[in-house]
Design an enzyme around this catalytic site. Sequence first.
Site, PDB file in Angstrom:
ATOM      1  N   ARG A 216      44.093  49.162  36.231  1.00  0.00           N
ATOM      2  CA  ARG A 216      44.300  48.317  36.945  1.00  0.00           C
ATOM      3  C   ARG A 216      45.417  48.715  37.510  1.00  0.00           C
ATOM      4  O   ARG A 216      46.400  47.753  38.226  1.00  0.00           O
ATOM      5  CB  ARG A 216      44.228  46.861  35.768  1.00  0.00           C
ATOM      6  CG  ARG A 216      43.546  46.027  36.427  1.00  0.00           C
ATOM      7  CD  ARG A 216      43.932  45.179  35.476  1.00  0.00           C
ATOM      8  NE  ARG A 216      43.150  43.767  35.725  1.00  0.00           N
ATOM      9  CZ  ARG A 216      41.823  43.157  35.333  1.00  0.00           C
ATOM     10  NH1 ARG A 216      41.189  43.666  34.890  1.00  0.00           N
ATOM     11  NH2 ARG A 216      41.275  42.177  35.035  1.00  0.00           N
TER      12      ARG A 216
ATOM     13  N   ARG B   4      33.265  29.087  37.683  1.00  0.00           N
ATOM     14  CA  ARG B   4      32.947  30.076  36.509  1.00  0.00           C
ATOM     15  C   ARG B   4      32.666  29.528  35.280  1.00  0.00           C
ATOM     16  O   ARG B   4      34.010  28.675  34.582  1.00  0.00           O
ATOM     17  CB  ARG B   4      33.364  31.215  36.401  1.00  0.00           C
ATOM     18  CG  ARG B   4      32.895  32.148  34.793  1.00  0.00           C
ATOM     19  CD  ARG B   4      33.085  34.171  35.481  1.00  0.00           C
ATOM     20  NE  ARG B   4      34.503  33.808  35.128  1.00  0.00           N
ATOM     21  CZ  ARG B   4      35.239  35.081  35.186  1.00  0.00           C
ATOM     22  NH1 ARG B   4      34.570  36.728  35.990  1.00  0.00           N
ATOM     23  NH2 ARG B   4      36.945  34.842  35.308  1.00  0.00           N
TER      24      ARG B   4
ATOM     25  N   ARG C 272      46.103  35.807  39.491  1.00  0.00           N
ATOM     26  CA  ARG C 272      45.844  37.213  39.057  1.00  0.00           C
ATOM     27  C   ARG C 272      45.214  37.422  40.403  1.00  0.00           C
ATOM     28  O   ARG C 272      45.251  39.189  40.590  1.00  0.00           O
ATOM     29  CB  ARG C 272      44.310  36.439  38.482  1.00  0.00           C
ATOM     30  CG  ARG C 272      44.232  36.558  37.259  1.00  0.00           C
ATOM     31  CD  ARG C 272      42.707  35.684  36.360  1.00  0.00           C
ATOM     32  NE  ARG C 272      42.060  36.203  36.587  1.00  0.00           N
ATOM     33  CZ  ARG C 272      41.174  35.163  36.317  1.00  0.00           C
ATOM     34  NH1 ARG C 272      40.814  33.966  36.210  1.00  0.00           N
ATOM     35  NH2 ARG C 272      39.590  36.213  36.314  1.00  0.00           N
TER      36      ARG C 272
ATOM     37  N   ARG D  94      37.169  29.648  30.796  1.00  0.00           N
ATOM     38  CA  ARG D  94      38.546  30.393  30.403  1.00  0.00           C
ATOM     39  C   ARG D  94      39.814  30.100  31.079  1.00  0.00           C
ATOM     40  O   ARG D  94      39.544  29.156  31.314  1.00  0.00           O
ATOM     41  CB  ARG D  94      38.571  31.903  31.541  1.00  0.00           C
ATOM     42  CG  ARG D  94      37.215  32.738  30.135  1.00  0.00           C
ATOM     43  CD  ARG D  94      36.620  34.207  30.974  1.00  0.00           C
ATOM     44  NE  ARG D  94      38.174  34.899  31.951  1.00  0.00           N
ATOM     45  CZ  ARG D  94      38.274  35.624  32.635  1.00  0.00           C
ATOM     46  NH1 ARG D  94      36.831  36.481  32.158  1.00  0.00           N
ATOM     47  NH2 ARG D  94      39.264  36.454  32.720  1.00  0.00           N
TER      48      ARG D  94
ATOM     49  N   LYS E 107      32.226  42.084  39.179  1.00  0.00           N
ATOM     50  CA  LYS E 107      32.357  43.147  38.149  1.00  0.00           C
ATOM     51  C   LYS E 107      31.608  43.579  36.802  1.00  0.00           C
ATOM     52  O   LYS E 107      30.673  43.894  36.680  1.00  0.00           O
ATOM     53  CB  LYS E 107      34.019  43.269  38.282  1.00  0.00           C
ATOM     54  CG  LYS E 107      34.455  44.038  39.409  1.00  0.00           C
ATOM     55  CD  LYS E 107      36.177  44.329  39.332  1.00  0.00           C
ATOM     56  CE  LYS E 107      36.807  43.712  38.308  1.00  0.00           C
ATOM     57  NZ  LYS E 107      36.766  42.395  38.410  1.00  0.00           N
TER      58      LYS E 107
END
Length: 217
Positions: free
Chosen positions: A91, A130, A174, A163, A15
């Site tokens: 969300r 990531r 998640r 992160r 996204k």
Amino acid sequence: MSVRVVLLGPPGAGKGTQAAKIKEKWDAAHVSTGDILRDNVKEGTQTGLLAKSYMDAGRLVPDDVMIDMIRSRLSRGDAAKGGFILDGFPRTPTQAAALDRILEEMGLRLDAAILLEVSDDEAVRRLSSRRVCQDCGAIYNIIARRTKEEGVCDVCGGSVIQRDDDQEGVIRDRLMVYRERTSPLIDYYADKGLLHRVDGTRSSDAAMLTLESIVAG
Ligand code: ADP
Ligand code: ZN
């Protein structure tokens, strides 16, 4: 020409990357609730203190907090006049209903909700590799898009880190939260005739190209 679009899709769908492309083309405000929350955590604001425990566990920050945040962000000139790309909001169905209300009050409507689809395995692969710049938010990947210098942002020289919520255990949580709480929004936007599906494993221009054809009518 301004665009107003919601990006939907699981964590790891890309996204943020696709939002950056859309922003480049239309100069709309890129509104990432994840980025806004992480800024709040970094600055130690009241919202940040409240949000941190939810974020670290991969759970959703309460709706009322998020709705207030979006209401004030969308009322700023850039988003109100120049359009916006919502990345990470709504969300939950409650957030989606609130967004409709906020836009109605502002006399605006959405152009599209673009759903980026990737498999769970691909999402886990992407998120666990990531890395992000702590200062400017630039996104890297230790497999596909490395920094020139280890741990240093190519764009701003800031430090590039993993992160806390990109650890494998939290990633699975998640994805589960996405399936249970966010995926009902797919039908919500389909019913309004606003939903467009994009294969998230395709090029990072895919969402932009889809939006281009929607806007062109
Ligand atoms: P991703 O899409 O990669 O999971 P984000 O950066 O969008 O990550 O969000 C990180 C975290 O911030 C989420 O796991 C959640 O705790 C919180 N968050 C972000 N946006 C929302 C939202 N709209 N509602 C509730 N929590 C949110
Ligand atoms: Zn940077």
